[in-house]
Every structure is written in C-alpha cells, then in structure tokens.
Design a protein around this motif. Structure first.
Motif, mmCIF file in Angstrom:
data_model
loop_
_atom_site.group_PDB
_atom_site.id
_atom_site.type_symbol
_atom_site.label_atom_id
_atom_site.label_comp_id
_atom_site.label_asym_id
_atom_site.label_seq_id
_atom_site.Cartn_x
_atom_site.Cartn_y
_atom_site.Cartn_z
ATOM 1 N N ALA A 31 -11.605 -1.922 8.507
ATOM 2 C CA ALA A 31 -11.711 -1.376 9.862
ATOM 3 C C ALA A 31 -11.199 0.061 9.951
ATOM 4 N N GLY A 32 -10.742 0.600 8.819
ATOM 5 C CA GLY A 32 -10.298 1.988 8.803
ATOM 6 C C GLY A 32 -8.799 2.186 8.817
ATOM 7 N N VAL A 33 -8.034 1.111 8.803
ATOM 8 C CA VAL A 33 -6.576 1.226 8.766
ATOM 9 C C VAL A 33 -6.163 1.680 7.368
ATOM 10 N N ASN A 34 -5.293 2.683 7.294
ATOM 11 C CA ASN A 34 -4.879 3.219 5.993
ATOM 12 C C ASN A 34 -3.621 2.575 5.429
ATOM 13 N N ASP A 35 -2.715 2.143 6.302
ATOM 14 C CA ASP A 35 -1.475 1.507 5.871
ATOM 15 C C ASP A 35 -1.388 0.114 6.473
ATOM 16 N N VAL A 36 -1.115 -0.872 5.623
ATOM 17 C CA VAL A 36 -0.929 -2.247 6.085
ATOM 18 C C VAL A 36 0.349 -2.787 5.465
ATOM 19 N N GLN A 37 1.185 -3.375 6.330
ATOM 20 C CA GLN A 37 2.386 -4.038 5.853
ATOM 21 C C GLN A 37 2.110 -5.537 5.838
ATOM 22 N N LEU A 38 2.180 -6.134 4.671
ATOM 23 C CA LEU A 38 1.968 -7.571 4.526
ATOM 24 C C LEU A 38 3.306 -8.266 4.769
ATOM 25 N N ARG A 39 3.385 -8.947 5.900
ATOM 26 C CA ARG A 39 4.623 -9.597 6.322
ATOM 27 C C ARG A 39 4.399 -11.102 6.292
ATOM 28 N N LEU A 40 4.960 -11.741 5.295
ATOM 29 C CA LEU A 40 4.776 -13.178 5.095
ATOM 30 C C LEU A 40 6.135 -13.859 5.151
ATOM 31 N N LYS A 41 6.638 -14.089 6.332
ATOM 32 C CA LYS A 41 7.948 -14.694 6.501
ATOM 33 C C LYS A 41 7.910 -16.164 6.115
ATOM 34 N N ASP A 42 8.954 -16.585 5.442
ATOM 35 C CA ASP A 42 9.151 -17.985 5.063
ATOM 36 C C ASP A 42 8.074 -18.528 4.129
ATOM 37 N N PHE A 43 7.440 -17.648 3.371
ATOM 38 C CA PHE A 43 6.501 -18.075 2.341
ATOM 39 C C PHE A 43 7.263 -18.217 1.034
ATOM 40 N N LYS B 190 -5.976 3.745 0.308
ATOM 41 C CA LYS B 190 -5.323 2.850 1.264
ATOM 42 C C LYS B 190 -3.960 2.456 0.697
ATOM 43 N N ARG B 191 -3.051 2.075 1.592
ATOM 44 C CA ARG B 191 -1.690 1.772 1.160
ATOM 45 C C ARG B 191 -1.266 0.398 1.666
ATOM 46 N N LEU B 192 -0.899 -0.465 0.729
ATOM 47 C CA LEU B 192 -0.408 -1.798 1.058
ATOM 48 C C LEU B 192 1.091 -1.852 0.797
ATOM 49 N N TRP B 193 1.826 -2.218 1.839
ATOM 50 C CA TRP B 193 3.277 -2.367 1.769
ATOM 51 C C TRP B 193 3.597 -3.860 1.816
ATOM 52 N N LEU B 194 4.483 -4.322 0.958
ATOM 53 C CA LEU B 194 4.924 -5.717 0.980
ATOM 54 C C LEU B 194 6.281 -5.787 1.659
ATOM 55 N N SER C 200 4.278 -6.450 -9.068
ATOM 56 C CA SER C 200 2.885 -6.193 -8.681
ATOM 57 C C SER C 200 2.655 -4.743 -8.306
ATOM 58 N N HIS C 201 3.493 -3.857 -8.769
ATOM 59 C CA HIS C 201 3.469 -2.484 -8.261
ATOM 60 C C HIS C 201 2.143 -1.763 -8.456
ATOM 61 N N LYS C 202 1.350 -2.165 -9.399
ATOM 62 C CA LYS C 202 0.069 -1.473 -9.590
ATOM 63 C C LYS C 202 -0.871 -1.690 -8.411
ATOM 64 N N ASP C 203 -0.677 -2.763 -7.658
ATOM 65 C CA ASP C 203 -1.523 -3.058 -6.505
ATOM 66 C C ASP C 203 -0.890 -2.658 -5.172
ATOM 67 N N LEU C 204 0.373 -2.310 -5.194
ATOM 68 C CA LEU C 204 1.089 -2.019 -3.954
ATOM 69 C C LEU C 204 1.475 -0.550 -3.871
ATOM 70 N N TYR C 205 1.571 -0.076 -2.660
ATOM 71 C CA TYR C 205 2.024 1.285 -2.424
ATOM 72 C C TYR C 205 3.542 1.314 -2.236
ATOM 73 N N GLY C 206 4.063 0.287 -1.532
ATOM 74 C CA GLY C 206 5.487 0.300 -1.261
ATOM 75 C C GLY C 206 6.012 -1.041 -0.811
ATOM 76 N N ILE C 207 7.311 -1.039 -0.561
ATOM 77 C CA ILE C 207 8.006 -2.224 -0.073
ATOM 78 C C ILE C 207 8.770 -1.859 1.185
ATOM 79 N N SER D 41 11.095 1.829 -9.656
ATOM 80 C CA SER D 41 9.796 1.177 -9.842
ATOM 81 C C SER D 41 8.613 2.088 -9.533
ATOM 82 N N GLY D 42 8.838 3.137 -8.782
ATOM 83 C CA GLY D 42 7.738 3.990 -8.354
ATOM 84 C C GLY D 42 7.156 3.591 -7.015
ATOM 85 N N LEU D 43 7.598 2.462 -6.474
ATOM 86 C CA LEU D 43 7.146 2.036 -5.153
ATOM 87 C C LEU D 43 7.800 2.898 -4.078
ATOM 88 N N ARG D 44 7.059 3.149 -2.998
ATOM 89 C CA ARG D 44 7.660 3.815 -1.850
ATOM 90 C C ARG D 44 8.532 2.801 -1.135
#
Length: 121
Positions: free
Chosen positions: A4-16, A36-40, A50-57, A78-81
């Motif tokens: 949808a055009g979002v550049n940054d997404v924070q994946l928030r998975l509480k209690d997983f 695109k940037r995926l933040w965990l 998994s840093h090769k697939d993630l932009y940051g934490i 680690s190189g993660l943001r």
C-alpha cells in the motif's frame, strides 16, 4: 502494508512464542520489497539472527531494563537500527545516550490496545 506504499512497518507480536515470531517473519516476502524497512518489536535475539531481513529493532523501556551490557553491545554491533520508546524526560535522556535511529515519545493519547503505566499527555 508495504504493498500500500508504507515504507516503515513495526511488527509487534506481543505474547507470541519465539517459534511463532519466526514463522510470522517467514511469511513476509522481504526479497520482493525494495526500499522498505521492517522493524521487529521486542524480540531482539530473533532480530539479530534475522538481521538480513530486518531494518531494525524497537525496544520499550522494560526491554532495556532487562538487557545486560553484553546484550546491548550485541544489538548495537549487529548493524540493526535501534528504535526506543520513552515516557518521561528521564527515559528520553537514557534513550538519547544510546543514539537510536528514532525515539517514540508517548503516550500522547489514551489507548485500549495495551496497559500503560503512564497517563496520556
């Protein structure tokens, strides 16, 4: 969201569980998404693995409290943001000392999506 055009997404998975977080990460076709940037959120050990697939934490203050010096060094090397949550001037000062890529400040508005120890401002 990326489609949808979002550049940054924070994946928030509480209690997983860690297994569930890894499974969710594998569902995201990062190889097809350029610039695109995926933040965990929270699961820093998985983020480092998994840093090769993630932009940051993204870490909250409770997450920072639970880290040892070696854990923090591992994240920073680690190189993660790094993104950090803050709720007060003291937490902001602490976050700034770590030189994160971004700082989240809040809560500004109340929420029903999670329990918070601070009043909205």
């Amino acid at each position: 969201l990326f489609d949808a055009g979002v550049n940054d997404v924070q994946l928030r998975l509480k209690d997983f569980s860690e297994t569930e977080v890894r499974a969710e990460l594998h569902k995201i076709p990062m190889h097809n998404i350029k610039n695109k940037r995926l933040w965990l959120n929270d699961y820093w050990q998985i983020a480092v693995e998994s840093h090769k697939d993630l932009y940051g934490i993204h870490l909250g203050q409770e997450d920072l409290d639970s880290l040892g010096h070696q854990d923090l060094a591992t994240i920073l090397k680690s190189g993660l943001r790094l993104g950090l949550s803050t709720h007060s001037p003291a937490e902001l000062a602490r976050a700034l000392s770590l030189r994160p890529s971004y700082i989240a400040i809040g809560p500004i508005f109340g929420t029903t999506s999670k329990d918070i120890a601070f009043k909205a401002r």
